[in-house]
Structures are given as structure tokens and as C-alpha cells.
Design a protein around this motif. Structure first.
Motif, mmCIF file in Angstrom:
data_model
loop_
_atom_site.group_PDB
_atom_site.id
_atom_site.type_symbol
_atom_site.label_atom_id
_atom_site.label_comp_id
_atom_site.label_asym_id
_atom_site.label_seq_id
_atom_site.Cartn_x
_atom_site.Cartn_y
_atom_site.Cartn_z
ATOM 1 N N ALA A 1 63.396 67.579 31.655
ATOM 2 C CA ALA A 1 65.000 67.549 31.422
ATOM 3 C C ALA A 1 65.061 67.480 29.715
ATOM 4 N N LEU A 2 64.315 66.502 29.567
ATOM 5 C CA LEU A 2 64.302 66.133 27.976
ATOM 6 C C LEU A 2 63.829 67.223 27.153
ATOM 7 N N THR A 3 62.834 67.888 27.468
ATOM 8 C CA THR A 3 62.165 68.863 26.623
ATOM 9 C C THR A 3 63.192 70.125 26.458
ATOM 10 N N LYS A 4 63.605 70.321 27.707
ATOM 11 C CA LYS A 4 64.622 71.580 27.972
ATOM 12 C C LYS A 4 66.068 71.147 27.037
ATOM 13 N N ALA A 5 66.471 70.080 26.972
ATOM 14 C CA ALA A 5 67.552 69.586 26.134
ATOM 15 C C ALA A 5 67.451 69.758 24.729
ATOM 16 N N ILE A 6 66.179 69.412 24.337
ATOM 17 C CA ILE A 6 65.647 69.717 22.964
ATOM 18 C C ILE A 6 65.645 71.131 22.509
ATOM 19 N N ASN A 7 64.907 71.866 23.354
ATOM 20 C CA ASN A 7 64.977 73.199 23.103
ATOM 21 C C ASN A 7 66.262 73.979 23.073
ATOM 22 N N ALA A 8 67.148 73.541 23.880
ATOM 23 C CA ALA A 8 68.636 74.151 23.915
ATOM 24 C C ALA A 8 69.389 74.037 22.642
ATOM 25 N N ASP A 9 69.188 72.735 22.146
ATOM 26 C CA ASP A 9 69.934 72.267 20.939
ATOM 27 C C ASP A 9 68.972 72.156 19.645
ATOM 28 N N PRO A 10 69.381 73.143 18.712
ATOM 29 C CA PRO A 10 68.501 73.374 17.702
ATOM 30 C C PRO A 10 68.612 72.022 16.615
ATOM 31 N N TYR A 11 69.666 71.347 16.710
ATOM 32 C CA TYR A 11 69.823 70.078 16.117
ATOM 33 C C TYR A 11 68.857 68.835 16.362
ATOM 34 N N LEU A 12 68.881 68.707 17.832
ATOM 35 C CA LEU A 12 67.894 68.049 18.476
ATOM 36 C C LEU A 12 66.475 68.233 18.081
ATOM 37 N N SER A 13 66.153 69.396 18.083
ATOM 38 C CA SER A 13 64.613 69.857 17.584
ATOM 39 C C SER A 13 64.500 69.895 16.146
ATOM 40 N N SER A 14 65.536 69.234 15.160
ATOM 41 C CA SER A 14 65.251 69.382 13.737
ATOM 42 C C SER A 14 65.011 67.593 13.496
ATOM 43 N N ARG A 15 64.714 67.864 11.868
ATOM 44 C CA ARG A 15 64.605 66.727 11.025
ATOM 45 C C ARG A 15 65.539 66.853 10.021
ATOM 46 N N TYR A 16 65.833 65.594 9.571
ATOM 47 C CA TYR A 16 66.860 65.653 8.179
ATOM 48 C C TYR A 16 65.959 65.914 7.321
#
Length: 445
Positions: free
Chosen positions: A56-71
Motif C-alpha cells: 500500500a505504501l509503495t502504491k501511494a508513493i507511485n501515485a503521488d509524484p511529490y512523494l516519490s521525489s526529493r527536494y
């Protein structure tokens, strides 16, 4: 490079990264005065399906480009930049707790690196009494309300995966996270007036500390049971005060008990607090993890002999005035003014702020009310034996402060209010913090 190739590269870069909005950048840079990782702890009475939670966590990250990003900052422009999916596995961990002293309050979850990503982490803590889930994020990515929204989404995906293992959440794309839309709805004169009304923060005192430097991160916690919650509301009705107002008053009075020698010639005492501006500007339906909270000061006339009734009226006057006006408009405009002058100007702002704390050793304490952690947003949750688990407790764990900063937060779960402070023991005395929370408790009805 040909025009077609140039267009392709521009489109590729737009997919890879997006400019970071001003509130995100400011909250990233606040890591110069505290460790900015926040957490929500959920305690269950049974065993969680760990594989399903990680999925579930991995799918949430995949669905939100901000979650799968770095600053990052490129050519003095701040961005959220996508990271390779191979790093997503670092967002989940499992930890066995075999002894009471290994509990999460005594051993805070690991900090999250906003410059590395992903921007969320879930820890599954396993003990004989049941499993606990800790969902963590960096304040540069979102505020406390954003963390609650993010946690709710992860639980929702977990539930759907248990019914349908092939479930895939819809991609969000680079959604809007800024505050310029709020400014655009107001006239230039109104914004100018709001800026003029923004008084500069004046640091009048500090929570007592032993020395400057780093120590061992920890939390000190105190709970107020549902009966107390009822007493607080009764007092509030009598004096026209909210629960938030009353605990702010108790917080200030408790500070006066442990730091009376930091008084100025006058008796004015100030703390910093925050407010979620979503509902004031029509952003409360987004339910997206983002930074939409502003800070403001509350100053009262009080000394160590003052009682709750001596200060509650002063506080309700301030909070009522803030909520009846354009809450946060001046703060938004102030941040945007600094930001539009470039990153060098923003760094100068933070350098000046930190040097002020270093030279004076003063930093007004901070109070934050996270609000209610609503079970409807997270339940039901099925365990490994296909049994619906009971959620025994849910608590917000704040950022970790070091001198001269100090923070107390409250969160409410099933009418139980949890007072909690995150700090580094060594620079701060654990005994002093415990005494302080006892004083806060003593002033609350």
C-alpha cells in the motif's frame, strides 16, 4: 539541438521535476532550528499484514509524484525532483519490540531526509501486545494536517488491497501546492494592509536548557482522559474559550513556573502558535498532503502567580480576532515577498534568524494543536487472521527541538488529549520537561 529535440528535453524535465512552492521551501529551511520529521503512531490490538502495508505504501508513493521525489535546488531554483523507484523500498521497515524500554516514545522513529526521498516512511513495530504503525514525513513536504491526510490514504489503499490485490490508485500528477492563488483572490491594497499588520516576531524568553548542542532525541508524554476533556469544554463554555485557547493559557502559565527569571521589565509573555488555513481559503476539500499552515504570536500579560482566569480572556481575544480576519494572508504575502527576491535572500533571512537565536539565547516556545485524529479516516483495518483490529490509540509525534527552540503539541483521540514534547535530552533536562508538562496538566481544568 534541433527544435524538436529541445521540446522533447523540456517536456522530459517537466515530467521529472516541478518547482517547489514557497511554503515548502520555507519549511525545508526550518531544519536549521529543529529536526523536522513528524510522525503519527497507530497502536492496534493484533497483527497487521506487513506485506500488504508495504504494498500500500509503495502504491501511494507511485501515485503521488511529490512523494516519490526529493527536494533539490538547480540554478538557484527549488524543485521537487523524481527519484528512481529502486529507492522506494527504503520507505518501509519492520522492528521488533521485546522490552518496554524499547517503546517508540523513548526511541523516536528515524528521521526522514527530504533531500533524498521518498517523502514518506512507514514503520511496523511488532510486540506481544500487538502491532503499531508509524507513518512519518518531513515538514518540508507537508504539515500535520497533510500527514493525517497522507496516513488516511495509505490506510485506504491497504483496505482496498485486502479486498482486491490488483487494486491500483489513480495517479495524482503534479498537483497544485502553492499559495499564490490565495493572493490572487485579494486586492493589492488588502495584501499591503495585511503585510503592514504583520508585526515582527519578538523573542522574549526561552525554555530553560543546559547547553547548546545535540543530544538524544526523545519524547515526554502526558495524557488527559475523556473526563478531563469534558471539564475543559465546560470551562470553555463559561469563558467563551475553545479547548485550544485553554491549553495555550495553561502552556504559558506552566512556562512561567519554570522560567520566571527570563521575564522582561514588563510582564508580557509571548509564544508562537500555528493555524491550518485550508478552510479559510477553500482548500479544505483537497485532502492532499501539503503545507498550508501559518504561524502567529500570542502575547499576554502574566507572571508566575497568574491563574487560568487571569489570562484566558486575553487569549480568546487574540484567537477570535485572528479567525475573524484574513487568517494567514499577511504571513503568505511575507513569505512570497522574501521568496521572489531569490534564494540568496531567503538564505539571508534564515541566517539572520539563527544568528539572532545564537546571540540572545531567546526563542519563544511554540504550541501546536494537531486536532482530532478521527477513526473514520483510518478504519476498518483487517489483521493477518482476517479479523478487524481495534485501534487502541493514535498519537501525533512532533518534530524534535534543540536549544533554544521548544515545542509542545496536543492531539486528541476518542476524547483523550495527549500532551507531547519532542526534544533532545542532554541540551534539555528530561526532568525539567516532565515537570513542565505536570505544570501544564495542573492548570488545565
Amino acid at each position: 539541438m534541433s527544435g524538436n529535440n529541445s521540446s522533447f528535453m523540456n517536456n522530459f524535465e517537466e515530467e521529472l521535476r516541478t518547482p517547489a512552492p514557497v511554503f515548502d521551501v520555507f519549511n525545508v529551511y526550518f531544519d536549521c532550528i529543529y529536526e523536522p520529521t513528524m510522525h503519527i503512531l497507530f497502536e492496534f490490538d493484533g497483527r497487521i499484514d506487513g506485506k500488504c502495508l508495504e504494498n500500500a505504501l509503495t502504491k501511494a508513493i507511485n501515485a503521488d509524484p511529490y512523494l516519490s521525489s526529493r527536494y533539490i535546488e538547480k540554478d538557484k531554483i527549488p524543485f521537487w525532483e523524481k527519484i528512481p523507484s529502486v529507492f522506494f523500498k527504503e520507505a518501509f521497515y519492520l522492528q521488533e519490540i521485546s522490552k518496554p524500554e524499547e517503546n517508540i516514545f523513548a526511541n523516536p522513529p528515524p528521521a526522514l531526509d527530504v533531500y533524498k526521498g521518498p517523502q514518506v516512511r512507514a514503520g511496523l513495530y511488532r510486540s506481544k501486545k500487538g502491532d503499531s504503525i508509524v507513518i512519518s514525513c518531513h515538514h518540508g513536504f507537508c504539515d500535520a494536517k497533510g500527514l493525517k491526510d497522507l496516513s488516511s490514504e495509505i490506510f485506504s489503499i491497504y483496505q482496498k488491497l485486502q479486498r482486491n490485490p490488483d487494486y491500483m490508485p489513480e495517479s495524482k500528477g503534479w498537483y497544485y501546492r502553492g499559495t499564490k492563488d490565495i493572493l490572487e483572490k485579494n486586492s493589492k491594497n488588502k495584501i499591503k494592509d495585511a503585510l503592514a499588520a504583520e508585526e515582527p516576531f519578538i523573542d522574549r524568553w526561552a525554555f530553560p536548557f543546559e547547553y547548546k548542542g545535540r543530544g538524544n532525541p526523545c519524547y515526554t508524554v502526558r495524557e488527559l482522559n475523556p473526563e478531563r476533556f469534558g471539564k475543559i469544554k465546560e470551562f470553555g463554555k463559561k469563558y467563551g474559550a475553545t479547548v485550544n485557547d485553554i491549553i495555550i493559557a495553561a502552556y504559558i502559565l506552566a512556562l512561567l513556573k519554570i522560567a520566571p527569571s527570563n521575564s522582561e521589565n514588563d510582564l508580557k509573555k509571548t509564544l508562537l502558535t500555528s493555524a491550518d488555513i485550508r478552510k479559510y481559503y477553500g482548500r479544505d476539500k483537497d485532502n492532499l498532503p501539503q503545507n498550508l499552515s501559518v504561524a502567529y504570536e500570542i502575547s499576554v500579560i502574566a507572571d508566575e502567580n497568574s491563574e487560568l482566569t487571569d489570562v484566558i480572556g486575553q487569549i480568546t481575544d487574540i484567537t477570535r480576532k485572528k479567525k475573524s480576519g484574513d487568517l494567514g494572508l499577511g504571513c503568505i504575502a511575507f513569505y512570497e515577498e522574501i521568496f521572489k527576491e531569490g534564494m540568496d535572500n531567503l538564505r539571508l533571512f534564515f541566517n539572520n534568524m539563527v544568528s539572532g537565536y545564537d546571540s540572545s539565547n531567546l526563542k519563544n516556545p511554540v504550541f501546536s494543536n494537531i486536532g482530532i485524529i478521527d477513526t473514520d479516516c483510518f478504519l476498518p483495518v483487517l489483521g493477518t487472521d482476517n479479523k478487524i483490529l481495534e485501534l487502541k490509540n493514535a498519537v501525533f509525534l512532533p518534530v524534535i527541538c534543540w536549544p533554544a527552540g521548544f515545542l509542545m503539541t496536543i492531539s486528541t483521540f476518542r476524547d483523550t488529549i495527549t500532551l507531547i514534547s519532542g526534544y533532545e535530552e542532554g541540551p534539555y533536562s528530561k526532568k525539567t520537561v516532565e515537570t513542565f508538562l505536570e505544570y501544564v496538566d495542573s492548570y488545565i481544568p
